[in-house]
Scaffold this motif. Sequence first.
Motif, PDB file in Angstrom:
ATOM      1  N   ILE A 206       1.532 -49.901  46.107  1.00  0.00           N
ATOM      2  CA  ILE A 206       1.006 -48.772  45.333  1.00  0.00           C
ATOM      3  C   ILE A 206       2.062 -47.683  45.216  1.00  0.00           C
ATOM      4  O   ILE A 206       2.297 -47.127  44.129  1.00  0.00           O
ATOM      5  CB  ILE A 206      -0.281 -48.227  45.983  1.00  0.00           C
ATOM      6  CG1 ILE A 206      -1.406 -49.266  45.892  1.00  0.00           C
ATOM      7  CG2 ILE A 206      -0.710 -46.920  45.304  1.00  0.00           C
ATOM      8  CD1 ILE A 206      -2.664 -48.868  46.639  1.00  0.00           C
ATOM      9  N   ILE A 207       2.707 -47.351  46.323  1.00  0.00           N
ATOM     10  CA  ILE A 207       3.747 -46.313  46.312  1.00  0.00           C
ATOM     11  C   ILE A 207       4.917 -46.747  45.441  1.00  0.00           C
ATOM     12  O   ILE A 207       5.515 -45.925  44.733  1.00  0.00           O
ATOM     13  CB  ILE A 207       4.224 -46.017  47.740  1.00  0.00           C
ATOM     14  CG1 ILE A 207       3.085 -45.437  48.575  1.00  0.00           C
ATOM     15  CG2 ILE A 207       5.399 -45.045  47.715  1.00  0.00           C
ATOM     16  CD1 ILE A 207       2.533 -44.125  48.060  1.00  0.00           C
ATOM     17  N   ARG A 208       5.227 -48.036  45.459  1.00  0.00           N
ATOM     18  CA  ARG A 208       6.344 -48.523  44.648  1.00  0.00           C
ATOM     19  C   ARG A 208       6.099 -48.268  43.166  1.00  0.00           C
ATOM     20  O   ARG A 208       7.026 -47.938  42.422  1.00  0.00           O
ATOM     21  CB  ARG A 208       6.553 -50.020  44.895  1.00  0.00           C
ATOM     22  CG  ARG A 208       7.772 -50.578  44.171  1.00  0.00           C
ATOM     23  CD  ARG A 208       8.061 -52.011  44.560  1.00  0.00           C
ATOM     24  NE  ARG A 208       9.297 -52.476  43.939  1.00  0.00           N
ATOM     25  CZ  ARG A 208       9.848 -53.671  44.148  1.00  0.00           C
ATOM     26  NH1 ARG A 208       9.256 -54.533  44.972  1.00  0.00           N
ATOM     27  NH2 ARG A 208      10.984 -54.005  43.544  1.00  0.00           N
ATOM     28  N   VAL A 209       4.868 -48.412  42.733  1.00  0.00           N
ATOM     29  CA  VAL A 209       4.532 -48.115  41.342  1.00  0.00           C
ATOM     30  C   VAL A 209       4.509 -46.605  41.108  1.00  0.00           C
ATOM     31  O   VAL A 209       5.021 -46.097  40.106  1.00  0.00           O
ATOM     32  CB  VAL A 209       3.169 -48.732  40.972  1.00  0.00           C
ATOM     33  CG1 VAL A 209       2.724 -48.277  39.589  1.00  0.00           C
ATOM     34  CG2 VAL A 209       3.237 -50.257  41.038  1.00  0.00           C
ATOM     35  N   LEU A 210       3.971 -45.875  42.070  1.00  0.00           N
ATOM     36  CA  LEU A 210       3.776 -44.433  41.923  1.00  0.00           C
ATOM     37  C   LEU A 210       5.095 -43.685  41.778  1.00  0.00           C
ATOM     38  O   LEU A 210       5.202 -42.742  40.977  1.00  0.00           O
ATOM     39  CB  LEU A 210       2.997 -43.904  43.129  1.00  0.00           C
ATOM     40  CG  LEU A 210       2.480 -42.470  43.055  1.00  0.00           C
ATOM     41  CD1 LEU A 210       1.505 -42.313  41.899  1.00  0.00           C
ATOM     42  CD2 LEU A 210       1.788 -42.105  44.369  1.00  0.00           C
ATOM     43  N   VAL A 211       6.123 -44.074  42.539  1.00  0.00           N
ATOM     44  CA  VAL A 211       7.381 -43.325  42.505  1.00  0.00           C
ATOM     45  C   VAL A 211       8.126 -43.491  41.182  1.00  0.00           C
ATOM     46  O   VAL A 211       9.074 -42.734  40.915  1.00  0.00           O
ATOM     47  CB  VAL A 211       8.305 -43.727  43.671  1.00  0.00           C
ATOM     48  CG1 VAL A 211       7.694 -43.339  45.006  1.00  0.00           C
ATOM     49  CG2 VAL A 211       8.631 -45.220  43.631  1.00  0.00           C
ATOM     50  N   MET A 212       7.703 -44.436  40.365  1.00  0.00           N
ATOM     51  CA  MET A 212       8.345 -44.622  39.065  1.00  0.00           C
ATOM     52  C   MET A 212       7.603 -43.898  37.957  1.00  0.00           C
ATOM     53  O   MET A 212       7.773 -44.202  36.775  1.00  0.00           O
ATOM     54  CB  MET A 212       8.455 -46.110  38.748  1.00  0.00           C
ATOM     55  CG  MET A 212       9.401 -46.863  39.670  1.00  0.00           C
ATOM     56  SD  MET A 212      11.098 -46.245  39.604  1.00  0.00           S
ATOM     57  CE  MET A 212      11.597 -46.819  37.960  1.00  0.00           C
TER      58      MET A 212
ATOM     59  N   ALA B 162      14.076 -46.374  47.709  1.00  0.00           N
ATOM     60  CA  ALA B 162      14.274 -47.705  47.131  1.00  0.00           C
ATOM     61  C   ALA B 162      15.262 -48.531  47.953  1.00  0.00           C
ATOM     62  O   ALA B 162      15.057 -49.732  48.154  1.00  0.00           O
ATOM     63  CB  ALA B 162      14.757 -47.577  45.688  1.00  0.00           C
ATOM     64  N   THR B 163      16.321 -47.909  48.444  1.00  0.00           N
ATOM     65  CA  THR B 163      17.284 -48.662  49.245  1.00  0.00           C
ATOM     66  C   THR B 163      16.729 -48.956  50.634  1.00  0.00           C
ATOM     67  O   THR B 163      17.042 -49.989  51.229  1.00  0.00           O
ATOM     68  CB  THR B 163      18.616 -47.903  49.373  1.00  0.00           C
ATOM     69  OG1 THR B 163      18.375 -46.555  49.838  1.00  0.00           O
ATOM     70  CG2 THR B 163      19.313 -47.832  48.023  1.00  0.00           C
ATOM     71  N   ARG B 164      15.885 -48.080  51.137  1.00  0.00           N
ATOM     72  CA  ARG B 164      15.256 -48.303  52.457  1.00  0.00           C
ATOM     73  C   ARG B 164      14.372 -49.544  52.443  1.00  0.00           C
ATOM     74  O   ARG B 164      14.373 -50.334  53.393  1.00  0.00           O
ATOM     75  CB  ARG B 164      14.442 -47.069  52.837  1.00  0.00           C
ATOM     76  CG  ARG B 164      13.586 -47.211  54.093  1.00  0.00           C
ATOM     77  CD  ARG B 164      12.791 -45.937  54.320  1.00  0.00           C
ATOM     78  NE  ARG B 164      11.809 -46.056  55.371  1.00  0.00           N
ATOM     79  CZ  ARG B 164      10.933 -45.098  55.676  1.00  0.00           C
ATOM     80  NH1 ARG B 164      10.947 -43.944  55.007  1.00  0.00           N
ATOM     81  NH2 ARG B 164      10.053 -45.280  56.646  1.00  0.00           N
TER      82      ARG B 164
END
Length: 290
Positions: A119-125, A140-142
């Motif tokens: 969910i966070i991966r979608v949200l940060v974009m 993203a690199t983490r």
Amino acid sequence: MELDNSPNDDEKYFHPLFSSPDADLQVDQVLAAKGASVYFRLHSHNLKTASGFFRQMFMLPQSAQLQTDVLYLEEDASVLENLFRMISGLAIPTIDSYKQIDPLMDAIEKYDTPGPLSIIRVLVMTPPLLNNPFQLYALATRFEWHQEAQHASTQTLAYDLHDPEIRPPLLKLSTSALLRLFDLHRVRREGLRQRLNDPPFVNGGLATCNNCNAVIDYHTWRELKYKIIFEMDVRPLGDSILDSGLLEWPEALTCWQAKCAQAGCSRSLYDKGETLRVIRECIEKLPKCI
């Protein structure tokens, strides 16, 4: 995380979304936010399904399982609320800053919850989080999000990595991630520098006029070239060079006005249109992401 006996149910403040009396979290056990400010009662099935941490905990032999009423967690109530909403399929409040994202991501990683992570991966974009390239790049690199890291690295090209104001987010990066970012910025600067030394550009001190064979010193071009390289160092995106620099900089204006000093010649030394075309073409071909 601390374990302790809880007060009576009527002395606890349960979050209204997580207070179901039939939740079977290891019988009467509840989760407490940092400082025991808020209590959460969730179904153990939800936790075991969504969290590797709790799944492992509940798989312990009965004799080794927690025999306490309250499991005190280290996260505050707002972080736990967002996490528990996500794993329970509930609507989440607006998350629009990395002050909310960072502690939530620590909890997501700690409790091994892949659903909230996605969910966070979608949200940060999405805006406004998308407008924070260094925070996005660090995240993203983490978590090895390749496409998001590439997008963020492109956005950083509008910044000078040596700017003191950029230092704090850079300190959050791993050594590898930081070096890749510096390499991208440097490759763009050096790529343009090399192109400016190749034909049709002048790479030398003295030459002769094609019209009258008089000796010409191309110092005005050298000064403009140094200005271009300096600008690429502080803003590797290169847009400031193309949009205004080559049209407005004093070094550029002097260069376009330069003529052969031989009496009766006055030939323009530089083709402004062709110079801008070649520089634009070069910048557009430079690497744009890590």
